[in-house]
Write a protein that holds these residues in place. Structure first.
Motif, PDB file in Angstrom:
ATOM      1  N   LEU A   1      -3.671   4.190   3.967  1.00  0.00           N
ATOM      2  CA  LEU A   1      -4.924   5.100   3.803  1.00  0.00           C
ATOM      3  C   LEU A   1      -5.283   5.407   2.476  1.00  0.00           C
ATOM      4  N   LEU A   2      -4.344   5.500   1.636  1.00  0.00           N
ATOM      5  CA  LEU A   2      -4.360   5.737   0.179  1.00  0.00           C
ATOM      6  C   LEU A   2      -5.095   4.354  -0.487  1.00  0.00           C
ATOM      7  N   SER A   3      -4.401   3.238  -0.130  1.00  0.00           N
ATOM      8  CA  SER A   3      -4.940   2.010  -0.764  1.00  0.00           C
ATOM      9  C   SER A   3      -6.312   1.526  -0.208  1.00  0.00           C
ATOM     10  N   SER A   4      -6.887   2.108   0.876  1.00  0.00           N
ATOM     11  CA  SER A   4      -8.065   1.651   1.195  1.00  0.00           C
ATOM     12  C   SER A   4      -9.309   2.677   0.913  1.00  0.00           C
ATOM     13  N   ALA A   5      -8.988   3.551   0.060  1.00  0.00           N
ATOM     14  CA  ALA A   5      -9.788   4.639  -0.524  1.00  0.00           C
ATOM     15  C   ALA A   5     -10.807   4.130  -1.251  1.00  0.00           C
ATOM     16  N   PRO A   6     -11.820   4.646  -1.388  1.00  0.00           N
ATOM     17  CA  PRO A   6     -12.692   4.425  -2.357  1.00  0.00           C
ATOM     18  C   PRO A   6     -12.369   4.498  -3.778  1.00  0.00           C
ATOM     19  N   GLY A   7     -12.671   3.692  -4.792  1.00  0.00           N
ATOM     20  CA  GLY A   7     -12.344   3.804  -6.028  1.00  0.00           C
ATOM     21  C   GLY A   7     -13.187   4.859  -6.693  1.00  0.00           C
TER      22      GLY A   7
END
Length: 127
Positions: free
Chosen positions: A121-127
């Motif tokens: 989930l954290l790795s797919s969060a928008p930057g």
């Protein structure tokens, strides 16, 4: 249009430092889950036993992965050695040791799935 798929892990590669880091982090994770399992089944137990139980299945996992051996054999060996370690360290009967080992496996799977889900989930969060 073809979709290329890649396995999660194709081969065991990495520096000795990466292997040592993987072993250490897996051993710490399994030690924590071993202590949670033992406390839930046996009550108040010393944490030092969990730090002996955790590295055993971690070593099996790292060795079997590094030498690309059968993962099903690794699972059965790791769970079996985990049960033997629980029996001798905590001084319990075979039945109670098997129950603690079962709870350890369940807690490890659940906590591992939750942590993996959070990481995904954290790795797919928008930057």
């Amino acid at each position: 249009m073809s979709l290329a798929t890649t396995p999660l892990q194709s081969a065991a590669t990495g520096s000795p430092l990466a292997v040592a880091g993987t072993f250490a982090s897996l051993a710490l994770f399994l030690s924590i889950t071993a202590h949670v399992a033992a406390r839930n089944v046996l009550g108040d137990v010393p944490v030092k036993y969990a730090f002996v139980v955790g590295p055993i299945p971690a070593a099996v996992a790292v060795v079997f992965t590094a030498f690309e051996l059968n993962s099903f054999v690794a699972i059965f060996l790791a769970v079996g050695l985990d049960g033997v370690a629980v029996k001798y360290l905590y001084g319990q009967s075979n039945r109670l040791s098997a129950y603690v080992t079962f709870v350890h496996v369940v807690v490890s799977i659940i906590l591992g799935a939750v942590l993996f889900g959070l990481l995904l989930l954290l790795s797919s969060a928008p930057g």
